[in-house]
Design a protein around this motif. Structure first.
Motif, PDB file in Angstrom:
ATOM      1  N   HIS A  48      44.352 -54.847   8.247  1.00 44.37           N
ATOM      2  CA  HIS A  48      43.599 -56.068   7.680  1.00 44.37           C
ATOM      3  C   HIS A  48      43.556 -56.118   6.382  1.00 44.37           C
ATOM      4  O   HIS A  48      43.322 -55.044   5.708  1.00 44.37           O
ATOM      5  CB  HIS A  48      42.383 -56.173   8.354  1.00 44.37           C
ATOM      6  N   TYR A  76      36.576 -59.256   5.099  1.00 42.61           N
ATOM      7  CA  TYR A  76      37.871 -59.039   5.905  1.00 42.61           C
ATOM      8  C   TYR A  76      38.289 -60.601   6.505  1.00 42.61           C
ATOM      9  O   TYR A  76      37.697 -61.322   6.582  1.00 42.61           O
ATOM     10  CB  TYR A  76      37.755 -58.309   6.985  1.00 42.61           C
ATOM     11  N   GLN A  77      39.676 -60.652   6.345  1.00 36.06           N
ATOM     12  CA  GLN A  77      40.338 -62.017   6.703  1.00 36.06           C
ATOM     13  C   GLN A  77      39.584 -62.505   8.049  1.00 36.06           C
ATOM     14  O   GLN A  77      39.559 -63.661   8.277  1.00 36.06           O
ATOM     15  CB  GLN A  77      41.639 -62.010   6.703  1.00 36.06           C
ATOM     16  N   TYR A  78      39.662 -61.543   9.056  1.00 36.26           N
ATOM     17  CA  TYR A  78      39.087 -61.940  10.228  1.00 36.26           C
ATOM     18  C   TYR A  78      37.753 -62.594  10.273  1.00 36.26           C
ATOM     19  O   TYR A  78      37.308 -63.375  11.033  1.00 36.26           O
ATOM     20  CB  TYR A  78      38.973 -61.145  11.293  1.00 36.26           C
ATOM     21  N   PRO A  85      43.829 -66.588  -4.776  1.00 35.55           N
ATOM     22  CA  PRO A  85      44.656 -66.260  -3.577  1.00 35.55           C
ATOM     23  C   PRO A  85      45.858 -65.474  -4.064  1.00 35.55           C
ATOM     24  O   PRO A  85      46.296 -64.863  -3.240  1.00 35.55           O
ATOM     25  CB  PRO A  85      44.815 -67.735  -3.124  1.00 35.55           C
ATOM     26  N   LYS A 106      39.339 -60.635   1.191  1.00 31.45           N
ATOM     27  CA  LYS A 106      39.679 -61.809   0.507  1.00 31.45           C
ATOM     28  C   LYS A 106      38.310 -62.146  -0.025  1.00 31.45           C
ATOM     29  O   LYS A 106      37.261 -61.836   0.541  1.00 31.45           O
ATOM     30  CB  LYS A 106      40.012 -63.111   1.463  1.00 31.45           C
ATOM     31  N   ASP A 157      38.778 -66.570   7.662  1.00 32.10           N
ATOM     32  CA  ASP A 157      39.582 -67.667   7.677  1.00 32.10           C
ATOM     33  C   ASP A 157      39.365 -68.787   8.426  1.00 32.10           C
ATOM     34  O   ASP A 157      39.648 -69.564   7.917  1.00 32.10           O
ATOM     35  CB  ASP A 157      40.994 -67.124   8.571  1.00 32.10           C
ATOM     36  N   SER A 158      38.524 -68.760   9.475  1.00 30.83           N
ATOM     37  CA  SER A 158      38.137 -69.858  10.215  1.00 30.83           C
ATOM     38  C   SER A 158      37.057 -70.809   9.303  1.00 30.83           C
ATOM     39  O   SER A 158      37.022 -71.814   9.434  1.00 30.83           O
ATOM     40  CB  SER A 158      37.531 -69.706  11.576  1.00 30.83           C
ATOM     41  N   HIS A 198      38.928 -69.616  -0.833  1.00 27.87           N
ATOM     42  CA  HIS A 198      39.618 -68.312  -0.822  1.00 27.87           C
ATOM     43  C   HIS A 198      39.752 -68.272  -2.559  1.00 27.87           C
ATOM     44  O   HIS A 198      40.634 -69.013  -2.958  1.00 27.87           O
ATOM     45  CB  HIS A 198      41.023 -68.352  -0.385  1.00 27.87           C
ATOM     46  N   ILE A 230      37.367 -70.633   5.936  1.00 25.70           N
ATOM     47  CA  ILE A 230      38.069 -71.326   5.114  1.00 25.70           C
ATOM     48  C   ILE A 230      38.451 -72.489   5.707  1.00 25.70           C
ATOM     49  O   ILE A 230      38.761 -73.648   4.693  1.00 25.70           O
ATOM     50  CB  ILE A 230      39.081 -70.069   4.304  1.00 25.70           C
ATOM     51  N   LYS A 231      39.316 -72.455   6.663  1.00 28.08           N
ATOM     52  CA  LYS A 231      39.974 -73.589   7.357  1.00 28.08           C
ATOM     53  C   LYS A 231      39.009 -74.629   7.477  1.00 28.08           C
ATOM     54  O   LYS A 231      39.178 -75.909   7.406  1.00 28.08           O
ATOM     55  CB  LYS A 231      40.444 -73.309   8.774  1.00 28.08           C
TER      56      LYS A 231
END
Length: 298
Positions: free
Chosen positions: A166, A245-247, A263, A169, A250-251, A260, A253-254
């Motif tokens: 992982h 961590y990205q997990y 980047p 960010k 990520d949601s 982010h 950010i979306k």
């Protein structure tokens, strides 16, 4: 000296003789010679110092001791067969209790939300998930598997396989960036409000690289915590920039709740390992869980 585990063989031979009423038929059933069957029954009687069968040239019958021994032999052989079948099933069918330990954030954000798919695929497996921040002695505390970020030393008696990795960010809320401005370079981090995780096995510095450039900062926290969820909430609520961590992000950010930052600047990946006590091929539940967890990193 006769080995003690020969008793089960002798018991099985006697059981077949008594059920078939014939040494010859018992020999055919067991794939033995008639003389070997007769010898086995004699050995059993000698070890028990009791006569189990009344024999004539034309027929045979059980003695009182023989009837008592046969009743118990049926029960013991049945239990032994059930035990052997259960052990064999453990290596072919995923079932039974599986005790798992892993870091809190990894479990809370990444693994636990997807465990329902594993349970649906393997309904006979009972899951016991324990989240903590410390390296656990899985042998002493009775865990089947641990998910870790630390590779096993070569001298460890445990087994290990790398599942994936992982990345982290840098993120902040749109409201925070509107108030404090976007970042164009990592050097600008020192003038921002930083949200910092403080926990075991985590280096205190943030290191970022872009092509051949490396930038490292010792973050001066305006808010620190040993809980990633608290830092995520602080970032979403506009308190500052968090390194998560990205997990976890990520949601968000979306959905537009987080942005982010920088980047193009990457951070070193954090590897994840499955650590376990027994070989995967000896436990279907363990093997299926390792495969399932590894698939989450694809």
């Amino acid at each position: 000296m006769r080995r003690e585990n020969d008793k089960f063989h002798l018991m099985k031979v006697f059981h077949e003789v008594a059920n078939n009423g014939s040494f010859t038929q018992a020999a055919k059933s067991l794939g033995m010679t008639t003389s070997s069957v007769s010898k086995a029954v004699h050995q059993l009687e000698n070890s028990l110092q009791a006569k189990l069968l009344n024999r004539t040239t034309r027929n045979q019958s059980l003695t009182d001791s023989g009837r008592q021994y046969l009743n118990t032999a049926k029960l013991m052989l049945g239990q032994l067969q059930s035990l052997e079948e259960n052990i064999k099933n453990q290596t072919t069918e995923a079932s039974g209790l599986l005790r798992i330990t892993m870091p809190s954030a990894l479990g809370q954000f990444f693994i636990a939300p997807k465990l329902h798919t594993f349970k649906k695929a393997y309904p006979k497996v009972q899951l016991d998930l324990v989240l903590n921040e410390h390296l656990v002695d899985i042998t002493e505390q009775g865990f089947d598997i641990a998910i870790r970020s630390v590779e096993l030393p070569a001298t460890s008696p445990l087994y290990s396989v790398q599942l994936g990795q992982h990345q982290q960010k840098l993120v902040a809320s749109p409201e925070y960036l509107k108030q404090y401005g976007l970042l164009n370079s990592p050097e600008q981090l020192s003038s921002h409000q930083l949200l910092v995780y403080q926990g075991p096995q985590i280096k205190p510095d943030w290191s970022l690289y872009y092509q051949q450039q490396l930038f490292t900062i010792q973050p001066d926290a305006c808010f620190s915590s040993n809980n990633y969820y608290a830092l995520l909430m602080a970032a979403k609520n506009g308190l500052g920039i968090a390194n998560l961590y990205q997990y976890m992000v990520d949601s968000e950010i979306k959905a537009g709740n987080l942005v982010h930052i920088l980047p193009n600047w990457q951070q070193s990946s954090r590897k994840r390992y499955a650590v376990y006590q027994q070989r995967r091929e000896t436990s279907a539940k363990l093997d299926r869980f390792i495969a399932f967890t590894a698939s989450l990193f694809d």
